[in-house]
Write a protein that holds these residues in place. Structure first.
Motif, PDB file in Angstrom:
ATOM      1  N   PRO A 205       0.820  -1.211   0.000  1.00 29.40           N
ATOM      2  CA  PRO A 205       0.000   0.000   0.000  1.00 29.40           C
ATOM      3  C   PRO A 205       0.859   1.267   0.000  1.00 29.40           C
ATOM      4  O   PRO A 205       2.048   1.228   0.282  1.00 29.40           O
ATOM      5  CB  PRO A 205      -0.816  -0.101   1.282  1.00 29.40           C
ATOM      6  N   THR A 206       0.201   2.376  -0.338  1.00 32.72           N
ATOM      7  CA  THR A 206       0.907   3.641  -0.476  1.00 32.72           C
ATOM      8  C   THR A 206       0.177   4.765   0.243  1.00 32.72           C
ATOM      9  O   THR A 206      -1.037   4.714   0.402  1.00 32.72           O
ATOM     10  CB  THR A 206       1.090   3.998  -1.963  1.00 32.72           C
ATOM     11  N   ARG A 207       0.921   5.771   0.637  1.00 29.93           N
ATOM     12  CA  ARG A 207       0.353   6.996   1.201  1.00 29.93           C
ATOM     13  C   ARG A 207       0.593   8.176   0.266  1.00 29.93           C
ATOM     14  O   ARG A 207       0.258   9.306   0.590  1.00 29.93           O
ATOM     15  CB  ARG A 207       0.978   7.308   2.559  1.00 29.93           C
ATOM     16  N   GLY A 208       1.201   7.923  -0.871  1.00 27.54           N
ATOM     17  CA  GLY A 208       1.522   9.000  -1.805  1.00 27.54           C
ATOM     18  C   GLY A 208       1.722   8.446  -3.199  1.00 27.54           C
ATOM     19  O   GLY A 208       0.909   7.687  -3.699  1.00 27.54           O
ATOM     20  N   ALA A 209       2.853   8.798  -3.788  1.00 25.60           N
ATOM     21  CA  ALA A 209       3.144   8.380  -5.156  1.00 25.60           C
ATOM     22  C   ALA A 209       3.427   6.880  -5.231  1.00 25.60           C
ATOM     23  O   ALA A 209       3.940   6.278  -4.297  1.00 25.60           O
ATOM     24  CB  ALA A 209       4.344   9.155  -5.686  1.00 25.60           C
TER      25      ALA A 209
ATOM     26  N   GLN B  12      -3.184   1.623 -23.156  1.00 25.35           N
ATOM     27  CA  GLN B  12      -3.994   2.415 -22.234  1.00 25.35           C
ATOM     28  C   GLN B  12      -3.665   1.903 -20.840  1.00 25.35           C
ATOM     29  O   GLN B  12      -3.831   0.723 -20.546  1.00 25.35           O
ATOM     30  CB  GLN B  12      -5.483   2.266 -22.510  1.00 25.35           C
ATOM     31  N   LEU B  13      -3.176   2.792 -19.998  1.00 21.50           N
ATOM     32  CA  LEU B  13      -2.845   2.461 -18.623  1.00 21.50           C
ATOM     33  C   LEU B  13      -3.563   3.466 -17.748  1.00 21.50           C
ATOM     34  O   LEU B  13      -3.408   4.676 -17.929  1.00 21.50           O
ATOM     35  CB  LEU B  13      -1.332   2.537 -18.389  1.00 21.50           C
ATOM     36  N   GLY B  14      -4.382   2.974 -16.838  1.00 19.85           N
ATOM     37  CA  GLY B  14      -5.147   3.882 -16.004  1.00 19.85           C
ATOM     38  C   GLY B  14      -5.371   3.337 -14.618  1.00 19.85           C
ATOM     39  O   GLY B  14      -5.168   2.153 -14.345  1.00 19.85           O
ATOM     40  N   VAL B  15      -5.811   4.226 -13.734  1.00 22.65           N
ATOM     41  CA  VAL B  15      -6.166   3.860 -12.373  1.00 22.65           C
ATOM     42  C   VAL B  15      -7.685   3.933 -12.270  1.00 22.65           C
ATOM     43  O   VAL B  15      -8.298   4.930 -12.672  1.00 22.65           O
ATOM     44  CB  VAL B  15      -5.504   4.808 -11.350  1.00 22.65           C
TER      45      VAL B  15
ATOM     46  N   THR C 161      -3.519  11.164  -7.487  1.00 20.06           N
ATOM     47  CA  THR C 161      -4.524  12.183  -7.794  1.00 20.06           C
ATOM     48  C   THR C 161      -5.490  11.707  -8.868  1.00 20.06           C
ATOM     49  O   THR C 161      -5.224  10.739  -9.578  1.00 20.06           O
ATOM     50  CB  THR C 161      -3.851  13.475  -8.290  1.00 20.06           C
ATOM     51  N   ASP C 162      -6.608  12.440  -8.999  1.00 17.69           N
ATOM     52  CA  ASP C 162      -7.551  12.154 -10.075  1.00 17.69           C
ATOM     53  C   ASP C 162      -7.153  12.947 -11.318  1.00 17.69           C
ATOM     54  O   ASP C 162      -6.106  13.609 -11.328  1.00 17.69           O
ATOM     55  CB  ASP C 162      -8.997  12.453  -9.632  1.00 17.69           C
ATOM     56  N   GLU C 163      -7.982  12.916 -12.344  1.00 17.33           N
ATOM     57  CA  GLU C 163      -7.667  13.588 -13.616  1.00 17.33           C
ATOM     58  C   GLU C 163      -7.473  15.092 -13.456  1.00 17.33           C
ATOM     59  O   GLU C 163      -6.702  15.699 -14.174  1.00 17.33           O
ATOM     60  CB  GLU C 163      -8.781  13.333 -14.640  1.00 17.33           C
TER      61      GLU C 163
ATOM     62  N   GLY D 159      -6.261  16.605 -10.800  1.00 17.08           N
ATOM     63  CA  GLY D 159      -5.186  16.908  -9.872  1.00 17.08           C
ATOM     64  C   GLY D 159      -5.579  16.862  -8.411  1.00 17.08           C
ATOM     65  O   GLY D 159      -4.751  17.092  -7.539  1.00 17.08           O
ATOM     66  N   GLY D 160      -6.842  16.555  -8.121  1.00 21.52           N
ATOM     67  CA  GLY D 160      -7.293  16.455  -6.735  1.00 21.52           C
ATOM     68  C   GLY D 160      -6.850  15.146  -6.103  1.00 21.52           C
ATOM     69  O   GLY D 160      -6.794  14.118  -6.771  1.00 21.52           O
ATOM     70  N   ARG D 161      -6.557  15.192  -4.823  1.00 19.14           N
ATOM     71  CA  ARG D 161      -6.138  13.988  -4.096  1.00 19.14           C
ATOM     72  C   ARG D 161      -7.291  13.011  -3.969  1.00 19.14           C
ATOM     73  O   ARG D 161      -8.402  13.387  -3.630  1.00 19.14           O
ATOM     74  CB  ARG D 161      -5.668  14.352  -2.697  1.00 19.14           C
ATOM     75  N   LEU D 162      -7.014  11.735  -4.231  1.00 18.86           N
ATOM     76  CA  LEU D 162      -8.019  10.691  -4.043  1.00 18.86           C
ATOM     77  C   LEU D 162      -7.975  10.206  -2.602  1.00 18.86           C
ATOM     78  O   LEU D 162      -6.926  10.223  -1.965  1.00 18.86           O
ATOM     79  CB  LEU D 162      -7.766   9.525  -4.998  1.00 18.86           C
ATOM     80  N   GLY D 163      -9.097   9.739  -2.113  1.00 21.55           N
ATOM     81  CA  GLY D 163      -9.186   9.255  -0.746  1.00 21.55           C
ATOM     82  C   GLY D 163      -8.587   7.868  -0.595  1.00 21.55           C
ATOM     83  O   GLY D 163      -8.245   7.193  -1.561  1.00 21.55           O
ATOM     84  N   ALA D 164      -8.487   7.455   0.656  1.00 20.76           N
ATOM     85  CA  ALA D 164      -8.001   6.115   0.952  1.00 20.76           C
ATOM     86  C   ALA D 164      -8.974   5.097   0.384  1.00 20.76           C
ATOM     87  O   ALA D 164     -10.178   5.330   0.322  1.00 20.76           O
ATOM     88  CB  ALA D 164      -7.869   5.940   2.466  1.00 20.76           C
ATOM     89  N   GLY D 165      -8.460   3.968  -0.066  1.00 18.26           N
ATOM     90  CA  GLY D 165      -9.321   2.920  -0.594  1.00 18.26           C
ATOM     91  C   GLY D 165      -8.574   1.976  -1.502  1.00 18.26           C
ATOM     92  O   GLY D 165      -7.355   2.030  -1.629  1.00 18.26           O
ATOM     93  N   VAL D 166      -9.331   1.116  -2.146  1.00 19.27           N
ATOM     94  CA  VAL D 166      -8.774   0.144  -3.082  1.00 19.27           C
ATOM     95  C   VAL D 166      -8.974   0.667  -4.499  1.00 19.27           C
ATOM     96  O   VAL D 166     -10.065   1.108  -4.864  1.00 19.27           O
ATOM     97  CB  VAL D 166      -9.451  -1.234  -2.918  1.00 19.27           C
ATOM     98  N   TYR D 167      -7.925   0.613  -5.280  1.00 17.84           N
ATOM     99  CA  TYR D 167      -7.947   1.028  -6.676  1.00 17.84           C
ATOM    100  C   TYR D 167      -7.324  -0.089  -7.506  1.00 17.84           C
ATOM    101  O   TYR D 167      -6.695  -0.998  -6.969  1.00 17.84           O
ATOM    102  CB  TYR D 167      -7.164   2.329  -6.866  1.00 17.84           C
ATOM    103  N   PHE D 168      -7.492  -0.004  -8.814  1.00 19.67           N
ATOM    104  CA  PHE D 168      -6.902  -0.981  -9.722  1.00 19.67           C
ATOM    105  C   PHE D 168      -6.140  -0.257 -10.812  1.00 19.67           C
ATOM    106  O   PHE D 168      -6.641   0.706 -11.389  1.00 19.67           O
ATOM    107  CB  PHE D 168      -7.980  -1.872 -10.345  1.00 19.67           C
ATOM    108  N   VAL D 169      -4.923  -0.716 -11.071  1.00 19.18           N
ATOM    109  CA  VAL D 169      -4.133  -0.232 -12.194  1.00 19.18           C
ATOM    110  C   VAL D 169      -4.395  -1.212 -13.324  1.00 19.18           C
ATOM    111  O   VAL D 169      -4.192  -2.414 -13.169  1.00 19.18           O
ATOM    112  CB  VAL D 169      -2.634  -0.174 -11.849  1.00 19.18           C
ATOM    113  N   ARG D 170      -4.871  -0.706 -14.461  1.00 17.90           N
ATOM    114  CA  ARG D 170      -5.273  -1.579 -15.572  1.00 17.90           C
ATOM    115  C   ARG D 170      -4.499  -1.214 -16.826  1.00 17.90           C
ATOM    116  O   ARG D 170      -4.466  -0.054 -17.224  1.00 17.90           O
ATOM    117  CB  ARG D 170      -6.767  -1.428 -15.825  1.00 17.90           C
TER     118      ARG D 170
END
Length: 119
Positions: free
Chosen positions: A38-42, A56-59, A87-89, A91-102
């Motif tokens: 897990p990460t707290r930043g980059a 195409q690589l996205g979160v 961040t989101d598209e 530039g806003g910080r995203l909250g804590a949670g589960v994401y997927f890199v695809r």
């Protein structure tokens, strides 16, 4: 009870493809695990293409919504590393949670789970 099997199976291929056949395109792609995770930043994400092509690589969030596009276009064969700042598209910080890199290419699609911790 004695069982007796008498099925006979045969496999055959209609043609043989040589490794150096120019008509054969390799379908090898790779998506490394995000690091740190897990990460707290980059977070750093690496992917590998066997041949040049569209990438195409996205979160994505857990609902499947694209939250940040990292790569969208033609790329050369080899390994490339991308840094996602959390961040989101816009530039806003995203909250804590589960994401997927695809990673999506003509050769296939791969995904990795990424956990973002509160800062």
């Amino acid at each position: 009870v004695a069982w007796r099997l008498s099925d006979v199976w045969a496999l055959s291929w209609s043609s043989i493809v040589a490794v150096d056949d120019p008509g054969v395109q390799p379908l090898v792609i790779g998506l490394g695990p995000p690091a740190p995770n897990p990460t707290r930043g980059a977070t750093t994400v690496s992917y590998t293409l066997a041949q040049a092509g569209g990438v195409q690589l996205g979160v994505y969030d857990v609902s499947g919504r694209l939250v940040h596009r990292l790569v969208d276009g033609e790329r050369r064969a080899g390994t490339e590393t991308v840094v996602w700042s959390g961040t989101d598209e816009s530039g806003g910080r995203l909250g804590a949670g589960v994401y997927f890199v695809r990673l999506a290419t003509p050769a296939g699609t791969l995904a990795r789970k990424l956990v973002a911790l509160a800062r």
